[in-house]
Design an enzyme around this catalytic site. Structure first.
Site, PDB file in Angstrom:
ATOM      1  N   ARG A  50     -30.480   7.266   2.629  1.00  0.00           N
ATOM      2  CA  ARG A  50     -29.052   7.167   2.375  1.00  0.00           C
ATOM      3  C   ARG A  50     -28.550   5.869   2.990  1.00  0.00           C
ATOM      4  NH1 ARG A  50     -24.810  11.448   4.557  1.00  0.00           N
ATOM      5  NH2 ARG A  50     -25.484  10.565   6.573  1.00  0.00           N
ATOM      6  N   LYS A 149     -21.720   5.311   2.789  1.00  0.00           N
ATOM      7  CA  LYS A 149     -21.323   5.598   3.979  1.00  0.00           C
ATOM      8  C   LYS A 149     -20.938   4.221   4.712  1.00  0.00           C
ATOM      9  CE  LYS A 149     -22.406   8.700   7.875  1.00  0.00           C
ATOM     10  NZ  LYS A 149     -21.035   9.318   8.160  1.00  0.00           N
TER      11      LYS A 149
HETATM   12  N1  PMP Z   1     -18.585  13.555   4.452  1.00  0.00           N
HETATM   13  C1  PMP Z   1     -18.002  12.522   5.566  1.00  0.00           C
HETATM   14  C2  PMP Z   1     -16.704  11.737   5.069  1.00  0.00           C
HETATM   15  C3  PMP Z   1     -18.737  11.989   6.480  1.00  0.00           C
HETATM   16  O1  PMP Z   1     -18.468  11.065   7.219  1.00  0.00           O
HETATM   17  C4  PMP Z   1     -19.972  12.999   6.827  1.00  0.00           C
HETATM   18  C5  PMP Z   1     -20.686  12.514   7.969  1.00  0.00           C
HETATM   19  N2  PMP Z   1     -20.156  12.522   9.214  1.00  0.00           N
HETATM   20  C6  PMP Z   1     -20.371  13.992   6.207  1.00  0.00           C
HETATM   21  C7  PMP Z   1     -19.482  14.519   4.903  1.00  0.00           C
HETATM   22  C8  PMP Z   1     -21.346  14.999   6.283  1.00  0.00           C
HETATM   23  O2  PMP Z   1     -22.477  14.184   6.301  1.00  0.00           O
HETATM   24  P1  PMP Z   1     -23.914  14.491   7.086  1.00  0.00           P
HETATM   25  O3  PMP Z   1     -24.433  15.715   6.773  1.00  0.00           O
HETATM   26  O4  PMP Z   1     -24.824  13.584   6.412  1.00  0.00           O
HETATM   27  O5  PMP Z   1     -23.489  14.092   8.575  1.00  0.00           O
END
Ligand code: PMP
Length: 291
Positions: A50, A149
């Protein structure tokens, strides 16, 4: 604390970026938040996939390979004697001019923080949490691709402020089309008639690593899993609602804006998935990241 910074482990007080770094000036950069369980980096491959996809979508070149970054994370975890905790892996655009042009920033900064993490009390996992529906609308993929991200979290921060003002920990955000998107730092799932439903990426959703893991685990446990767009009424009509995220793991939502979900307790499917998730964290298994 030791920080891994551009190839070296340095003391926290020496880990610094320039005020001209576009990560600071514009939120220009990408990052990952990753869990460490029992000394193991959870879903390391997926997080690195990612990260590289995020970077490539904003045309940011990372001077290290995935293998090098994995090694750097291991070194950083070991240097800080971290058994369980959280890694923040950040790539900023690097120092440049005061203008926006990212191509005038020749040297991106890469750094890794490995620290303790205290998210929710066990009590919340047993009893669930109240959240609100935010007024702040989630940015559309046509504005910032939701696969990125990025270091620019102002959209989420504005919704988080609404949550804090309301005395809760999370806020559910709708997208510009009025569909349920995600929370400020977590993805959203519903359970209805035994089916596990989560909004598709097109609903302005970050492809969460935990979301992907939970979809796989749910399928493995025999649940039908759907990526389907839905509105807030579908949330209120659902049997269960839960959030997923690196920090939150799998946590039940028992009310949204004061509307009680199901019977107000953590539902059986949520409980089953939380147990399956926790069991996975005790293994080395890497779930393919195919969000
Ligand atoms: N949505 C947002 C906006 C995030 O910042 C995150 C991570 N904190 C997630 C979803 C969840 O993603 P992950 O499972 O990869 O932590």
């Amino acid at each position: 604390m030791k920080i891994w910074m551009n190839g070296n482990l340095v003391d926290q007080s020496d880990a610094k970026v320039s005020v001209f770094d576009h990560g600071v000036l514009y939120g220009d950069g990408v990052f990952e938040g990753i869990r460490v369980y029992g000394g193991r980096i959870f879903q390391c491959t997926a997080h690195l996939d990612r990260l590289f996809e995020s970077a490539s979508l904003i045309r940011l070149e990372i001077a290290y390979s995935a293998e090098q970054l994995e090694e750097a994370m291991v070194d950083c975890v070991e240097a800080n004697s971290l058994e369980s905790g959280y890694i923040r892996l950040v790539v900023t655009r690097g120092p440049g001019t005061l203008g926006l042009d990212p191509f005038k920033c020749p040297q991106p900064n890469v750094f890794i923080i490995a620290d303790q993490l205290k998210m929710y009390d066990e009590e919340m996992y047993q009893n669930g949490m109240a959240i609100i529906l935010a007024d702040t609308v989630r940015v559309s993929p046509s504005m910032i691709p939701s696969k990125v991200k990025s270091l620019n979290y102002l959209n989420n921060i504005l919704a988080k402020i609404e949550a804090v003002d309301a005395g809760v920990s999370e806020a559910m955000m709708l997208n510009a089309a009025g569909q349920v998107s995600e929370c400020t730092g977590d993805n959203i799932f519903l359970v209805r008639d035994g089916k596990v439903i989560t909004p598709p990426l097109a609903a302005s959703v970050l492809p969460g690593i935990t979301r992907n893991v939970v979809m796989h685990l749910a399928q493995r446990l025999g649940y039908e899993v759907r990526q389907e767009a839905f509105g807030i009424d579908t949330v209120y009509a659902a049997d269960e609602c839960f959030l997923t995220g690196t920090g939150a793991e799998v946590i039940a939502v028992t009310s949204v804006d004061g509307n009680v979900m199901g019977d107000g307790n953590v539902g059986p499917v949520t409980q089953t998935l939380l147990h399956a998730f926790r069991a996975l964290t005790e293994t080395d298994e890497q779930i393919p990241y195919d969000s």
